[in-house]
Design a protein around this motif. Structure first.
Motif, PDB file in Angstrom:
ATOM      1  N   GLN A 234      -5.768  10.199  76.391  1.00 26.22           N
ATOM      2  CA  GLN A 234      -5.554  10.755  75.060  1.00 26.22           C
ATOM      3  C   GLN A 234      -6.856  10.792  74.261  1.00 26.22           C
ATOM      4  OE1 GLN A 234      -3.031   8.328  72.583  1.00 26.22           O
ATOM      5  NE2 GLN A 234      -3.352   9.593  70.774  1.00 26.22           N
ATOM      6  N   LEU A 235      -7.586   9.697  74.285  1.00 28.55           N
ATOM      7  CA  LEU A 235      -8.792   9.580  73.477  1.00 28.55           C
ATOM      8  C   LEU A 235     -10.035  10.128  74.173  1.00 28.55           C
ATOM      9  CD1 LEU A 235      -8.085   6.010  72.106  1.00 28.55           C
ATOM     10  CD2 LEU A 235      -8.171   8.102  70.742  1.00 28.55           C
ATOM     11  N   LEU A 236     -10.073  10.004  75.497  1.00 20.52           N
ATOM     12  CA  LEU A 236     -11.221  10.448  76.282  1.00 20.52           C
ATOM     13  C   LEU A 236     -10.709  11.227  77.488  1.00 20.52           C
ATOM     14  CD1 LEU A 236     -13.074   7.035  76.195  1.00 20.52           C
ATOM     15  CD2 LEU A 236     -13.813   9.086  74.979  1.00 20.52           C
ATOM     16  N   PRO A 237     -10.283  12.475  77.284  1.00 20.28           N
ATOM     17  CA  PRO A 237      -9.710  13.260  78.383  1.00 20.28           C
ATOM     18  C   PRO A 237     -10.610  13.268  79.614  1.00 20.28           C
ATOM     19  CG  PRO A 237      -9.463  14.424  76.311  1.00 20.28           C
ATOM     20  CD  PRO A 237     -10.329  13.226  76.022  1.00 20.28           C
ATOM     21  N   ASN A 238      -9.971  13.267  80.781  1.00 18.33           N
ATOM     22  CA  ASN A 238     -10.656  13.287  82.077  1.00 18.33           C
ATOM     23  C   ASN A 238     -11.326  11.971  82.433  1.00 18.33           C
ATOM     24  OD1 ASN A 238      -9.853  15.812  82.748  1.00 18.33           O
ATOM     25  ND2 ASN A 238     -11.793  16.802  82.323  1.00 18.33           N
ATOM     26  N   THR A 239     -10.937  10.888  81.753  1.00 17.99           N
ATOM     27  CA  THR A 239     -11.425   9.585  82.185  1.00 17.99           C
ATOM     28  C   THR A 239     -11.070   9.351  83.650  1.00 17.99           C
ATOM     29  OG1 THR A 239     -11.184   8.674  79.974  1.00 17.99           O
ATOM     30  CG2 THR A 239     -11.294   7.103  81.766  1.00 17.99           C
ATOM     31  N   TYR A 240      -9.890   9.814  84.034  1.00 17.52           N
ATOM     32  CA  TYR A 240      -9.465   9.682  85.420  1.00 17.52           C
ATOM     33  C   TYR A 240      -9.327  11.037  86.109  1.00 17.52           C
ATOM     34  CZ  TYR A 240      -8.149   5.003  83.910  1.00 17.52           C
ATOM     35  OH  TYR A 240      -8.172   3.739  83.392  1.00 17.52           O
TER      36      TYR A 240
END
Length: 262
Positions: A234-240
């Motif tokens: 939500q806060l940092l899209p594409n973390t995974y």
């Protein structure tokens, strides 16, 4: 055939990769790439923090030290984040011991420069604030998890989060290390690891754990893994993730969070 290790780049870290071109250009001259070796202590509890680190493929744990010599993990940092900044806004003293758990590389900048960059570049400050909120959510969720969930479920969560950061199924994790991170006896971790292996979820080797059934491991984990993962997304899209995603920035503009999983 031996695997050829690619040349590390600053944007192997997903926070740095999320910066727009002008903001990254502001930081880049002040960044250097350093090697981090497993077992290396970067800061001891109470030590003055002088650098901010942006891990690439390394993984670093922040552990607290008790008077009886025991230690328990408080937070873990990998390519999704940074450390040596959020906890150093005022006193600049380390909350605990920062120790490298997975060897690799990281980008590094002087703490004073990071404070100046946040003051001069609102987008950098906004991104750090996003990470700070995600880290706080992870920390509070972990506190609740440790209080109410079984060691087996917590162990699954920890292995999953480690694999997310490492980007590979093979993790150089010992049972002693897992016991320390989970705050339990080594014998307890040994029993749990044996159960997970019997279920076909992991395979144990000498100082190594290999994830053999990712979906099964997620099913065996508590809901805390998904809660934490979703908060980061939500806060940092594409973390995974693997794709390019638009990340709302300060002032109603948009910047691209660029990151491909290695």
């Amino acid at each position: 055939m031996a695997q050829v290790r690619k040349t590390p780049q600053h944007q192997d870290n997903r926070i740095l990769a999320a910066l727009g071109p002008e903001d990254f250009a502001f930081l880049e001259p002040h960044l250097s790439i350093v090697d981090l070796q497993r077992g290396q202590t970067l800061y001891e509890m109470g030590e003055t923090i002088v650098h901010t680190y942006f891990p690439h493929d390394a993984m670093v744990s922040l552990v607290t030290l008790m008077h009886d010599g025991k230690s328990v993990e408080m937070a873990t940092f990998g390519r999704e984040g940074l450390f040596g900044l959020v906890s150093a806004f005022v006193t600049r003293q380390s909350f605990g011991r920062y120790v490298v758990q997975l060897s690799g590389t990281a980008s590094r900048a002087e703490l004073n420069l990071m404070h100046e960059a946040m003051a001069a570049r609102p987008a950098i400050q906004h991104l750090v604030m996003r990470f700070t909120e995600a880290l706080m959510a992870e920390t509070l969720q972990t506190v609740a998890c440790n209080a109410v969930h079984s060691v087996e479920a917590r162990c699954c969560r920890w292995i999953l989060m480690s694999q997310d950061r490492a980007g590979q199924p093979e993790l150089p994790l010992t049972q002693e290390f897992l016991a320390e991170m989970l705050g339990v006896q080594r014998s307890t971790v040994s029993d749990v690891a044996r159960v997970l292996q019997d279920k076909g979820l992991i395979r144990q080797g000498r100082g190594m754990i290999t994830v053999t059934d990712r979906q099964g491991l997620e099913a065996a984990s508590c809901e805390c893994y998904q809660v934490i993962r979703q908060k980061f997304e939500q806060l940092l899209p594409n973390t995974y993730g693997r794709d390019r995603t638009v990340l709302p920035a300060a002032g109603g503009h948009s910047e691209i969070l660029r990151r491909q999983c290695s």
